[in-house]
Design a protein around this motif. Structure first.
Motif, short mmCIF file in Angstrom:
data_model
loop_
_atom_site.label_atom_id
_atom_site.label_comp_id
_atom_site.label_asym_id
_atom_site.label_seq_id
_atom_site.Cartn_x
_atom_site.Cartn_y
_atom_site.Cartn_z
N SER A 14 0.83 -1.20 0.00
CA SER A 14 0.00 0.00 0.00
C SER A 14 0.86 1.26 0.00
O SER A 14 2.03 1.25 0.42
CB SER A 14 -0.93 0.02 1.23
OG SER A 14 -0.17 0.06 2.42
N ASN A 15 0.25 2.34 -0.50
CA ASN A 15 0.83 3.67 -0.44
C ASN A 15 -0.28 4.61 0.03
O ASN A 15 -1.29 4.79 -0.66
CB ASN A 15 1.37 4.11 -1.80
CG ASN A 15 1.98 5.49 -1.78
OD1 ASN A 15 1.30 6.49 -1.60
ND2 ASN A 15 3.29 5.55 -1.97
N ALA A 16 -0.09 5.21 1.20
CA ALA A 16 -1.17 5.99 1.82
C ALA A 16 -1.49 7.24 1.02
O ALA A 16 -2.65 7.66 0.96
CB ALA A 16 -0.78 6.36 3.24
N VAL A 17 -0.49 7.85 0.38
CA VAL A 17 -0.72 9.11 -0.32
C VAL A 17 -1.47 8.89 -1.63
O VAL A 17 -2.46 9.56 -1.91
CB VAL A 17 0.61 9.83 -0.58
CG1 VAL A 17 0.39 11.10 -1.39
CG2 VAL A 17 1.30 10.17 0.73
N SER A 18 -1.02 7.92 -2.43
CA SER A 18 -1.68 7.69 -3.72
C SER A 18 -2.96 6.89 -3.58
O SER A 18 -3.80 6.91 -4.47
CB SER A 18 -0.72 6.95 -4.66
OG SER A 18 -0.52 5.61 -4.24
N GLY A 19 -3.11 6.15 -2.47
CA GLY A 19 -4.29 5.33 -2.28
C GLY A 19 -4.17 3.93 -2.82
O GLY A 19 -5.12 3.13 -2.76
N TYR A 20 -3.00 3.57 -3.35
CA TYR A 20 -2.79 2.24 -3.92
C TYR A 20 -2.81 1.19 -2.81
O TYR A 20 -2.11 1.31 -1.80
CB TYR A 20 -1.44 2.21 -4.64
CG TYR A 20 -1.08 0.88 -5.28
CD1 TYR A 20 -1.30 0.67 -6.63
CD2 TYR A 20 -0.50 -0.14 -4.54
CE1 TYR A 20 -0.95 -0.53 -7.23
CE2 TYR A 20 -0.16 -1.35 -5.13
CZ TYR A 20 -0.38 -1.54 -6.48
OH TYR A 20 -0.04 -2.74 -7.07
N THR A 21 -3.62 0.15 -2.99
CA THR A 21 -3.67 -0.97 -2.05
C THR A 21 -3.92 -2.26 -2.82
O THR A 21 -4.87 -2.34 -3.61
CB THR A 21 -4.79 -0.79 -1.01
OG1 THR A 21 -4.58 0.42 -0.29
CG2 THR A 21 -4.80 -1.95 -0.02
N ARG A 22 -3.05 -3.24 -2.60
CA ARG A 22 -3.24 -4.56 -3.21
C ARG A 22 -2.99 -5.62 -2.15
O ARG A 22 -2.11 -5.48 -1.30
CB ARG A 22 -2.29 -4.76 -4.39
CG ARG A 22 -2.57 -3.86 -5.57
CD ARG A 22 -3.90 -4.20 -6.24
NE ARG A 22 -4.16 -3.32 -7.37
CZ ARG A 22 -4.78 -2.14 -7.29
NH1 ARG A 22 -5.16 -1.70 -6.10
NH2 ARG A 22 -4.99 -1.42 -8.35
N THR A 23 -3.77 -6.70 -2.23
CA THR A 23 -3.66 -7.79 -1.26
C THR A 23 -3.40 -9.10 -1.98
O THR A 23 -3.99 -9.38 -3.04
CB THR A 23 -4.96 -7.91 -0.44
OG1 THR A 23 -5.22 -6.66 0.22
CG2 THR A 23 -4.85 -9.01 0.60
N ALA A 24 -2.49 -9.91 -1.41
CA ALA A 24 -2.18 -11.23 -1.95
C ALA A 24 -2.13 -12.23 -0.80
O ALA A 24 -1.96 -11.85 0.36
CB ALA A 24 -0.85 -11.21 -2.70
N THR A 25 -2.30 -13.48 -1.14
CA THR A 25 -2.21 -14.56 -0.16
C THR A 25 -1.12 -15.53 -0.59
O THR A 25 -1.05 -15.90 -1.77
CB THR A 25 -3.56 -15.30 -0.04
OG1 THR A 25 -4.58 -14.36 0.30
CG2 THR A 25 -3.49 -16.39 1.01
N THR A 26 -0.25 -15.89 0.33
CA THR A 26 0.85 -16.79 -0.03
C THR A 26 0.32 -18.17 -0.41
O THR A 26 -0.67 -18.66 0.13
CB THR A 26 1.84 -16.93 1.13
OG1 THR A 26 1.14 -17.39 2.31
CG2 THR A 26 2.50 -15.60 1.44
N ASP A 27 1.00 -18.79 -1.39
CA ASP A 27 0.57 -20.11 -1.86
C ASP A 27 1.16 -21.22 -0.98
O ASP A 27 1.72 -20.93 0.10
CB ASP A 27 0.96 -20.29 -3.32
CG ASP A 27 2.46 -20.23 -3.56
OD1 ASP A 27 3.24 -20.35 -2.59
OD2 ASP A 27 2.87 -20.04 -4.73
N ALA A 28 1.05 -22.45 -1.45
CA ALA A 28 1.51 -23.60 -0.65
C ALA A 28 2.99 -23.54 -0.34
O ALA A 28 3.46 -24.13 0.64
CB ALA A 28 1.16 -24.90 -1.37
N THR A 29 3.75 -22.84 -1.16
CA THR A 29 5.19 -22.74 -0.92
C THR A 29 5.57 -21.43 -0.22
O THR A 29 6.75 -21.11 -0.10
CB THR A 29 5.96 -22.82 -2.26
OG1 THR A 29 5.59 -21.70 -3.09
CG2 THR A 29 5.62 -24.12 -2.98
N GLY A 30 4.54 -20.67 0.23
CA GLY A 30 4.80 -19.43 0.94
C GLY A 30 5.09 -18.23 0.04
O GLY A 30 5.46 -17.16 0.52
#
Length: 876
Positions: free
Chosen positions: A54-70
């Motif tokens: 995330s970047n608080a100023v630009s508003g960019y937010t992305r979320t990911a989840t680790t796979d079976a290998t982390g």
């Protein structure tokens, strides 16, 4: 005749790039990627951990989840500093600063410590609200783009930039004048340079729906950017890579002036591939900004298709391709005179001038990862704009108060080229070496004939027999002109961003080789530095750039060589000087100095002062009431000014951003070349170009309910102090730097302004009144006492005070308010499907105001009346 120079170096460079890529494959160079592995203290992988970038100023937010290998991966990440946060039940939260400033992939081995998620570990200092880059710029993310109220989808990209960045003077039809220059704007779309004009009247834009992020550089341009650099817009498009379920939306909207829009987008892909498609079709009864507040003859439509394809060929190489096709068709809006007034005095029917623009763009880019620290990009591209302008079916109907000719045009602008670069990041260095070669094929077909019966009367001393065969009022025919040239440009550059403690140095050199109707070579040093006072969250910055300013390509051949044609010279000289000129590129020295300051956890302010000195400055003239324009070259220009911005990051759903700027646009005679009007004295007195503006500001406020973030309210306030409006009559007889003398007279000892150069309707358009009586469409004034002439739309200097440099006529200040209220998840069904609804109002107060009046570039245009648009959408 066009000259040429040796391009062996170009051929060798391209051959080297192809050879380098052989055996690998063809991806993109305007964004980076962040990946890594999450493990525990023993090194065992942790699957299912949540990773947020995330970047608080630009508003960019992305979320990911680790796979079976982390492992986790974020693709297509715009260049910016980010905060990476990793959480997993039973472990302490980990926070790490991740600066993304290169296409070189970032791979992070992350280890979580046993504990609770309420405990946290900060590996580096948290991301501040300030950036250490030496160039002042604005970041605009998808989250802002999606909720910003904009007037028209056909010029959405320029509208978003105008509303979100400082230093931009807004003009009609999506035109934006960046930092005192007319359309000296450079767009980089996923690394593909686009320096031709982007607006409704010149070229079809990339749809704003396809944009992931924008970086608008107001500061000194880095060495990788050339050609037109007053404002550099770096755009990253949306990608489907990593989107494992089809995700997108279908939107239908309808609003004022019968405006409707159907829009569709979808992103879908996997770990190694992705596809993003955006398509829309719109129509409107007010497609262009009109010369009247009321709407006459202003229908238009546009169909737009954009496709981005990403494919990971192997662990080290990838292919990224952008495809675009856009077609727009629109009427030239009529004034009251051309719609009704001239018909009443003999014009045979309705003026019906129209335009069609078709745009095709194909831009593949190959990316090869050479090592953990080095990446190679290679991207050929071709973009073609076909512009067709159609006169009325009865050519004599084109006669109007500001148009004495009937014209038609078939113009094509094909830009083919290749860009290539190598990025290297290691230690304190972030190095980029590259080049771009492009060839612009200009083909201009132009037909013109006289439709004013009083322009070339045989019985008068001004009669010109050369024009007799092309006088349509006396049985003549259209005269045809064909012009063509190929403009070849090569730019080579090297730059390095060096981090040394709290200091950051940007150093670079660029060489530009221009071969059009003239030849010029420029060596262009670029340098910038910044110092980060971490204790006070202050960044001090300064930069310098030498740049080459190239002429506009639209009607470049006609404006350069058409005056050598005896027929065109005779016709075009009736609208102003017709000076043949090779249009040598200008060169500029520009200086920037400023700072950025963080205040607490949620506020930041920044700004800089600007000095720009240009030899050979460019602007435009316009042909009658048409959108056909000609580049004009002036001796030099001086552009000082400042740009300020402030940001408040989200506080319980409330966020805000404000921009303020003042930029002068002082140009100096003589006019070196081009078709159209000479302003002011040829002896060198300075004047303000028509997009000079003392002050403007935009404020954007957004509120999303903390407990229901899909429900939001977005508000925009734009204030403009008013552009120069030099065509408004005024009184003055002694100042050599004033154009008032042509309107000034004395009647019975009273200082009087002659209004004979304007029709009744034009006086109405300028909001003129004499002794308190306002002009109407059909009732105006021939003269008016200088002290009695007023305007509700334009500031007229007091008698004897007008000065083209220090006190010109200006459009009255205006405040415009736009807003959107909506809920993107008004209803849910089948889990992943949501229905949204929005209501957008543009110019909420229905402000009656001008963009400009009889401008040498854009003519007369009013801001849009109040428009209200309702929208329904399906999100999946």
């Amino acid at each position: 005749m066009q000259r040429s120079f040796n391009f062996k170096l170009i051929t060798l460079a391209i051959a080297f790039g192809l050879a380098f890529a052989a055996g690998a494959a063809f991806g993109q160079g305007s964004s980076g990627s962040v990946g890594g592995t999450v493990a525990d203290s023993t090194g065992a992988a942790i699957p299912g951990a949540s990773v947020v970038l995330s970047n608080a100023v630009s508003g960019y937010t992305r979320t990911a989840t680790t796979d079976a290998t982390g492992q986790f991966h974020f693709y297509n990440v715009p260049f910016n500093p980010y905060r990476l946060t990793v959480t997993y039940t039973g472990f302490q939260t980990l926070t790490k600063t991740v600066p993304v400033s290169s296409v070189v992939p970032i791979s992070l081995p992350l280890a979580l410590a046993i504990g609770t998620t309420t405990q946290s570990i900060t590996v580096d200092a948290p991301v501040d609200l300030v950036e250490t880059d030496s160039a002042f710029h604005t970041d605009i993310e998808r989250e802002t783009i999606d909720r910003l109220p904009v007037e028209s989808a056909s010029s959405g990209l320029s509208s978003i930039i105008t509303q979100s960045s400082p230093g931009i003077s807004a003009d009609s039809d999506g035109q934006m004048h960046g930092l005192g220059d007319h359309a000296e704007n450079s767009f980089s779309i996923d690394g593909q340079p686009e320096t031709n004009q982007q607006s409704k009247a010149f070229s079809n834009q990339v749809p704003s729906d396809a944009i992931q992020s924008l970086e608008v550089i107001d500061g000194a341009p880095p060495a990788e950017y050339g050609d037109k650099t007053s404002l550099v817009v770096k755009a990253t498009t949306r990608s489907g890579q990593g989107v494992t379920k089809p995700t997108g939306s279908v939107t239908l909207s309808y609003g004022s002036f019968g405006s409707s829009n159907l829009e569709f987008n979808v992103a879908y892909g996997g770990k190694n591939w992705g596809n993003f498609i955006s398509a829309n079709g719109l129509q409107s009864g007010r497609f262009l900004d009109a010369p009247e507040f009321a709407v006459y003859h202003d229908k238009g439509n546009e169909e737009n298709f954009f496709d981005r394809v990403d494919y990971q060929l192997n662990a080290a190489s990838s292919l990224h391709t952008n495809l675009q096709y856009t077609r727009s068709w629109f009427q030239t809006p009529n004034s009251y005179d051309t719609q009704y007034g001239f018909a009443a005095i003999g014009s045979p029917g309705l003026t019906d001038q129209r335009s069609k623009i078709e745009t095709i763009d194909v831009a593949p880019t190959y990316t090869q990862t050479l090592s953990d620290t080095m990446v190679f990009n290679f991207g050929p591209y071709i973009r073609r704009d076909d512009f067709n302008y159609y006169p009325s079916n009865n050519l004599l109907a084109d006669f109007g108060p500001i148009q004495q000719e009937s014209v038609a045009q078939q113009r094509s602008l094909t830009n083919a080229g290749v860009h290539s670069d190598i990025s290297y990041v290691k230690g304190v260095n972030n190095i980029k070496l590259g080049g771009v070669y492009q060839q612009t094929f200009l083909r201009e077909n132009f037909q013109i004939g006289i439709v004013d019966p009083n322009l070339n009367v045989p019985s008068t001393p001004a009669y010109n027999p050369v024009l007799r065969p092309y006088d349509l009022t006396r049985g003549g025919a259209l005269y045809g002109y064909h012009g063509q040239t190929d403009v070849k440009q090569l730019g080579l550059y090297g730059q390095d961003q060096i981090t040394a403690g709290n200091w950051l140095f940007n150093v670079g050199i660029r060489g530009d080789f221009y071969n059009g109707l003239s030849i010029q070579r420029q060596a262009e040093p670029r340098v910038g530095l910044s110092y980060n006072v971490k204790k006070t969250a202050t960044v001090l910055r300064a930069s310098y750039a030498r740049t080459q300013e190239t002429p506009f390509n639209e009607n470049l051949v006609l404006s350069s060589e058409g005056c050598l044609d005896p027929v065109l010279n005779a016709i075009l000289s009736t609208i102003g000087p017709c000076n043949p000129a090779p249009f040598n590129p200008g060169f500029r020295n520009e200086f920037h100095a400023g700072l950025q300051q963080g205040i607490g956890r949620h506020f930041s302010v920044g700004g800089e002062y600007i000095w720009k000195y240009t030899h050979n400055g460019y602007d435009f003239s316009v042909l009658g009431a048409t959108p056909i324009t000609f580049p004009i070259e002036w001796h030099n220009s001086k552009i000082p000014g400042y740009a300020l911005s402030g940001t408040m990051t989200s506080i319980k759903g409330l966020s805000a951003h404000v921009n303020l700027s003042s930029v002068a646009a002082r140009f100096f005679n003589p006019q070196i070349g081009g078709v159209g009007a000479t302003i002011g004295s040829p002896t060198g007195y300075p004047f303000r170009i028509d997009h000079d503006e003392k002050f403007n500001q935009t404020t954007h406020i957004e509120y999303a309910l903390p407990f229901r973030k899909s429900l939001f309210y977005s508000f925009n306030w734009r204030y403009d102090s008013g552009q120069v409006a030099g065509a408004v009559p005024c009184y003055g007889t002694t100042d050599p730097n004033s154009t008032c003398a042509q309107y000034s007279t004395t009647v019975k000892g009273v200082q009087t302004i002659s209004l004979s150069s304007l029709t009744d309707d034009e006086e109405f358009q300028a909001g003129l009144a004499c002794n308190g009586k306002a002009a109407t469409h059909t009732s105006g004034f021939t003269t008016c006492a200088a002290t009695a002439l007023t305007s509700s739309l334009v500031k007229i200097p007091a008698p004897g005070t007008e000065d083209d440099d220090h006190n010109p006529q200006r459009i009255d200040p205006r405040n415009l308010f736009d807003m959107t209220v909506g809920d993107d998840a008004l209803a849910h069904f089948h889990e992943r499907y949501k229905i949204g609804a929005r209501l957008t109002a543009i110019n909420v107060t229905n402000k009656y105001a001008l963009y400009n009046f009889l401008s040498t570039f854009s003519g007369t245009h009013y801001v849009s009346p109040r428009t209200v648009t309702g929208e329904l959408s399906l999100h999946f």
